[in-house]
Design an enzyme around this catalytic site. Structure first.
Site, PDB file in Angstrom:
ATOM      1  N   GLY A 269       0.915  -1.114  -0.046  1.00  0.00           N
ATOM      2  CA  GLY A 269      -0.044  -0.029   0.001  1.00  0.00           C
ATOM      3  C   GLY A 269       0.804   1.274   0.109  1.00  0.00           C
ATOM      4  O   GLY A 269       2.256   1.161  -0.025  1.00  0.00           O
TER       5      GLY A 269
ATOM      6  N   VAL B 157       1.474   3.504   2.377  1.00  0.00           N
ATOM      7  CA  VAL B 157       2.356   3.749   3.725  1.00  0.00           C
ATOM      8  C   VAL B 157       3.069   2.579   3.576  1.00  0.00           C
ATOM      9  O   VAL B 157       4.222   2.805   3.791  1.00  0.00           O
ATOM     10  CB  VAL B 157       1.357   3.673   4.651  1.00  0.00           C
ATOM     11  CG1 VAL B 157       1.957   3.678   6.064  1.00  0.00           C
ATOM     12  CG2 VAL B 157       0.591   4.715   4.814  1.00  0.00           C
TER      13      VAL B 157
ATOM     14  N   SER C 187      -2.009 -10.463  -3.295  1.00  0.00           N
ATOM     15  CA  SER C 187      -0.484  -9.982  -3.629  1.00  0.00           C
ATOM     16  C   SER C 187       0.608 -11.161  -3.199  1.00  0.00           C
ATOM     17  O   SER C 187       1.578 -11.443  -3.878  1.00  0.00           O
ATOM     18  CB  SER C 187       0.046  -8.995  -2.904  1.00  0.00           C
ATOM     19  OG  SER C 187      -1.086  -7.894  -3.226  1.00  0.00           O
TER      20      SER C 187
ATOM     21  N   ARG D 154      -5.866   2.479  18.511  1.00  0.00           N
ATOM     22  CA  ARG D 154      -5.099   3.912  19.149  1.00  0.00           C
ATOM     23  C   ARG D 154      -5.734   4.243  20.136  1.00  0.00           C
ATOM     24  O   ARG D 154      -5.152   4.635  21.140  1.00  0.00           O
ATOM     25  CB  ARG D 154      -5.564   4.988  18.005  1.00  0.00           C
ATOM     26  CG  ARG D 154      -4.501   4.955  16.709  1.00  0.00           C
ATOM     27  CD  ARG D 154      -4.769   5.983  15.941  1.00  0.00           C
ATOM     28  NE  ARG D 154      -4.055   5.940  14.715  1.00  0.00           N
ATOM     29  CZ  ARG D 154      -4.501   6.256  13.515  1.00  0.00           C
ATOM     30  NH1 ARG D 154      -5.693   6.931  13.393  1.00  0.00           N
ATOM     31  NH2 ARG D 154      -3.806   6.186  12.305  1.00  0.00           N
TER      32      ARG D 154
ATOM     33  N   CYS E  86      -2.713  10.891  10.531  1.00  0.00           N
ATOM     34  CA  CYS E  86      -1.601  11.834   9.986  1.00  0.00           C
ATOM     35  C   CYS E  86      -1.943  13.306  10.371  1.00  0.00           C
ATOM     36  O   CYS E  86      -0.840  14.101  10.388  1.00  0.00           O
ATOM     37  CB  CYS E  86      -1.814  11.443   8.433  1.00  0.00           C
ATOM     38  SG  CYS E  86      -3.082  11.181   7.788  1.00  0.00           S
TER      39      CYS E  86
ATOM     40  N   GLN F  15      -6.260  17.956   3.232  1.00  0.00           N
ATOM     41  CA  GLN F  15      -5.662  16.626   3.308  1.00  0.00           C
ATOM     42  C   GLN F  15      -5.425  16.359   1.978  1.00  0.00           C
ATOM     43  O   GLN F  15      -6.270  15.992   0.782  1.00  0.00           O
ATOM     44  CB  GLN F  15      -6.428  15.697   4.193  1.00  0.00           C
ATOM     45  CG  GLN F  15      -6.606  16.205   5.779  1.00  0.00           C
ATOM     46  CD  GLN F  15      -7.013  15.512   6.663  1.00  0.00           C
ATOM     47  OE1 GLN F  15      -7.635  15.745   7.532  1.00  0.00           O
ATOM     48  NE2 GLN F  15      -6.889  14.004   6.411  1.00  0.00           N
TER      49      GLN F  15
ATOM     50  N   HIS G  56      -0.278  17.189   4.373  1.00  0.00           N
ATOM     51  CA  HIS G  56      -1.667  17.657   4.827  1.00  0.00           C
ATOM     52  C   HIS G  56      -1.293  19.139   5.108  1.00  0.00           C
ATOM     53  O   HIS G  56      -0.339  19.407   6.025  1.00  0.00           O
ATOM     54  CB  HIS G  56      -2.254  16.891   5.944  1.00  0.00           C
ATOM     55  CG  HIS G  56      -2.520  15.464   5.727  1.00  0.00           C
ATOM     56  ND1 HIS G  56      -2.923  15.137   4.286  1.00  0.00           N
ATOM     57  CD2 HIS G  56      -2.946  14.578   6.256  1.00  0.00           C
ATOM     58  CE1 HIS G  56      -3.108  13.771   4.225  1.00  0.00           C
ATOM     59  NE2 HIS G  56      -3.306  13.662   5.375  1.00  0.00           N
TER      60      HIS G  56
HETATM   61  N1  LIG Z   1      -2.104   7.085   3.735  1.00  0.00           N
HETATM   62  C1  LIG Z   1      -1.738   7.817   4.592  1.00  0.00           C
HETATM   63  O1  LIG Z   1      -1.149   9.039   4.397  1.00  0.00           O
HETATM   64  C2  LIG Z   1      -1.977   7.298   5.970  1.00  0.00           C
HETATM   65  C3  LIG Z   1      -1.576   8.091   7.167  1.00  0.00           C
HETATM   66  C4  LIG Z   1      -1.549   7.684   8.417  1.00  0.00           C
HETATM   67  C5  LIG Z   1      -2.296   6.365   8.511  1.00  0.00           C
HETATM   68  N2  LIG Z   1      -2.664   5.549   7.502  1.00  0.00           N
HETATM   69  C6  LIG Z   1      -3.196   4.171   7.667  1.00  0.00           C
HETATM   70  O2  LIG Z   1      -2.075   3.220   7.270  1.00  0.00           O
HETATM   71  C7  LIG Z   1      -2.822   2.112   6.755  1.00  0.00           C
HETATM   72  C8  LIG Z   1      -2.343   1.765   5.380  1.00  0.00           C
HETATM   73  O3  LIG Z   1      -2.832   3.017   4.643  1.00  0.00           O
HETATM   74  P1  LIG Z   1      -2.458   3.239   3.044  1.00  0.00           P
HETATM   75  O4  LIG Z   1      -2.765   4.544   2.730  1.00  0.00           O
HETATM   76  O5  LIG Z   1      -1.280   2.523   2.710  1.00  0.00           O
HETATM   77  O6  LIG Z   1      -3.671   2.060   2.430  1.00  0.00           O
HETATM   78  P2  LIG Z   1      -3.640   1.164   1.105  1.00  0.00           P
HETATM   79  O7  LIG Z   1      -2.603   2.113  -0.086  1.00  0.00           O
HETATM   80  O8  LIG Z   1      -4.991   1.085   0.648  1.00  0.00           O
HETATM   81  O9  LIG Z   1      -3.012  -0.093   1.369  1.00  0.00           O
HETATM   82  C9  LIG Z   1      -3.467  -1.038   2.131  1.00  0.00           C
HETATM   83  C10 LIG Z   1      -2.586  -2.300   2.499  1.00  0.00           C
HETATM   84  O10 LIG Z   1      -3.382  -3.237   3.216  1.00  0.00           O
HETATM   85  C11 LIG Z   1      -3.200  -4.646   2.494  1.00  0.00           C
HETATM   86  N3  LIG Z   1      -4.708  -5.352   2.719  1.00  0.00           N
HETATM   87  C12 LIG Z   1      -5.925  -4.918   2.244  1.00  0.00           C
HETATM   88  N4  LIG Z   1      -6.617  -5.954   2.513  1.00  0.00           N
HETATM   89  C13 LIG Z   1      -5.988  -6.921   3.373  1.00  0.00           C
HETATM   90  C14 LIG Z   1      -6.362  -8.332   3.699  1.00  0.00           C
HETATM   91  N5  LIG Z   1      -7.497  -8.846   3.651  1.00  0.00           N
HETATM   92  N6  LIG Z   1      -5.263  -9.137   4.591  1.00  0.00           N
HETATM   93  C15 LIG Z   1      -3.966  -8.714   4.325  1.00  0.00           C
HETATM   94  N7  LIG Z   1      -3.601  -7.278   3.820  1.00  0.00           N
HETATM   95  C16 LIG Z   1      -4.594  -6.415   3.338  1.00  0.00           C
HETATM   96  C17 LIG Z   1      -3.290  -4.357   0.981  1.00  0.00           C
HETATM   97  O11 LIG Z   1      -2.710  -5.252   0.411  1.00  0.00           O
HETATM   98  P3  LIG Z   1      -2.987  -5.613  -1.305  1.00  0.00           P
HETATM   99  O12 LIG Z   1      -2.125  -4.524  -1.939  1.00  0.00           O
HETATM  100  O13 LIG Z   1      -2.410  -6.972  -1.391  1.00  0.00           O
HETATM  101  O14 LIG Z   1      -4.387  -5.587  -1.080  1.00  0.00           O
HETATM  102  C18 LIG Z   1      -2.358  -3.111   1.008  1.00  0.00           C
HETATM  103  O15 LIG Z   1      -0.911  -3.522   1.355  1.00  0.00           O
HETATM  104  C19 LIG Z   1      -4.232   2.375   7.043  1.00  0.00           C
HETATM  105  O16 LIG Z   1      -4.867   1.687   8.208  1.00  0.00           O
HETATM  106  C20 LIG Z   1      -4.427   3.912   7.072  1.00  0.00           C
HETATM  107  O17 LIG Z   1      -5.552   4.258   7.668  1.00  0.00           O
HETATM  108  C21 LIG Z   1      -2.686   5.733   6.314  1.00  0.00           C
END
Ligand SMILES: NC(=O)c1ccc[n+]([C@@H]2O[C@H](COP(=O)([O-])OP(=O)(O)OC[C@H]3O[C@@H](n4cnc5c(N)ncnc54)[C@H](OP(=O)(O)O)[C@@H]3O)[C@@H](O)[C@H]2O)c1
Length: 350
Positions: A13, A15, A40, A111, A150, A177, A243
């Site tokens: 993903g 992050v 994946s 959290r 974030c 954001q 952000h």
């Molecule tokens: N983006 C930000 O700026 C940010 C900031 C702070 C916190 N966060 C938090 O960090 C986390 C990741 O965010 P992101 O933005 O990186 O999201 P993302 O791009 O949607 O990535 C999600 C990840 O979770 C995996 N996943 C989804 N379903 C799954 C399952 N059933 N079993 C195992 N793995 C699974 C995905 O794998 P696949 O690729 O294989 O589907 C991917 O690696 C979230 O909880 C989000 O709220 C994000």
């Protein structure tokens, strides 16, 4: 020194790939496992990410040939950094903690659990003291610590010097954001181009509640939440990373503008000083009238700092300012890595 082995959950993903990038030359940690969903799993990371690698630098060589595994607690590592979608993070992270792993999470699920540290090492490193209670009460061999939302992280870093010097009674914040905050593929382009979306699910609740725990005091194995009132309005804007938050504060003690800027510029945290990813000055104050801007300033300090500017009087509360921060680096991946470094330096992982 032999390095501590690290697994990344949700490595594919937004992050997760930022963690992969930031871990390339880490002095204490070595990534031995990458895991994601069964969509994946089984693929080499380099192949799985051909059309998904979005990080600002080239994919590190170490990651290309690692084969992605499922998020099951049989990974060959001591600590896991979780960047899992919150829809699945709760159970998976608990399974890892039960099985003896240290979990440093980005997800929202744990959290606000009273026995889970919600950490910003520059502010509340001592909250790791909750881990002992968490393990005892839950009967877990491992444990979970989390980083904040974030927007919360950057707002709290900017507020910390004011909290220490003058006290804070009230905060009003309006966020703008970035798209990468919504993960990948995130918000459809047809919804966001030429637009602002004045709603991000659960975001305002997180920004209003998490700081109370972060600024709270650990006493007798529990956090006594800080007393301050926070009102947040959160918006999605068509910015790639970073952000921007417009913050107004009511201070407990009177302060003039120069004293507040001195507080921002003089903020040199001691609790996190020895951690490799910790910036010496986590808050950078910019004096130019039209800064900070995401396009120009989001990568300052390698994305690990909160950039503050436009400090001026507020006719309703006391002062208002703008804070900008990288949502993927200090707002997520870098925060989880910093928390893992804190766990090592405090002896919770070896
Ligand atoms: N983006 C930000 O700026 C940010 C900031 C702070 C916190 N966060 C938090 O960090 C986390 C990741 O965010 P992101 O933005 O990186 O999201 P993302 O791009 O949607 O990535 C999600 C990840 O979770 C995996 N996943 C989804 N379903 C799954 C399952 N059933 N079993 C195992 N793995 C699974 C995905 O794998 P696949 O690729 O294989 O589907 C991917 O690696 C979230 O909880 C989000 O709220 C994000």
């Amino acid at each position: 020194m032999s390095k501590i082995s690290v697994g990344i959950l949700g490595a594919t993903g937004m992050v997760g790939q930022t963690i992969v990038q930031l871990m390339e030359k880490h002095p204490w940690f070595e990534v031995t496992e990458l895991a994601a969903s069964d969509r994946s799993a089984g693929l080499k990371y380099g192949d799985a990410m051909v059309n998904r690698w979005n990080a600002s630098a080239e994919m590190p060589d170490y990651a290309k040939s690692l084969r992605i595994k499922e998020c099951k607690p049989n990974l060959d590592c001591d600590i896991v950094l979780s960047a899992l979608d919150s829809g699945v993070a709760k159970e998976i992270e608990e399974d890892f903690a039960k099985s003896g792993y240290a979990v440093s999470s980005n997800a929202k699920n744990h959290r606000m659990d009273p026995d889970v540290p919600l950490l910003i090492p520059e502010i509340n490193a001592e909250h790791v003291g909750l881990i002992k209670k968490q393990r005892k009460d839950r009967g877990w061999k491992g444990f979970i610590v989390t980083d904040p939302n974030c927007s919360t992280i950057h707002m709290c870093l900017a507020l910390k010097p004011l909290f220490d010097s003058f006290g804070i009674e009230k905060v009003m914040v309006t966020t703008m954001q970035a798209l990468s905050g919504a993960g990948y593929p995130g918000v459809p382009s047809m919804d966001i181009v030429d637009n602002v979306i004045p709603f991000i699910s659960d975001e305002e609740e997180k920004v209003e509640t998490e700081p109370l725990k972060i600024f709270g005091r650990l006493s007798d194995g529990a956090i006594r939440q800080a007393r301050m009132w926070i009102s947040a309005q959160c918006n999605r804007v068509a910015v790639r990373h970073g952000h921007t938050e417009c913050v107004s504060v009511k201070l407990s003690k009177k302060a003039n503008r120069d004293e507040i800027i001195d507080a921002f510029e003089g903020f040199v945290p001691t609790k996190s000083a020895a951690l490799p990813s910790s910036p010496k000055h986590p808050v950078v104050y910019m004096k130019q009238d039209n800064r900070p801007q995401p396009k120009l300033d989001v990568n300052l300090g390698g994305g690990m700092v909160s950039v503050v500017g436009r400090l001026r009087p507020c006719s309703i509360l006391d002062y208002k300012f703008v804070v900008l921060g990288h949502n993927l680096v200090r707002g997520a991946a870098g925060a989880a890595i910093l928390n893992a470094e804190l766990l090592k330096s405090a002896g919770y992982v070896r």
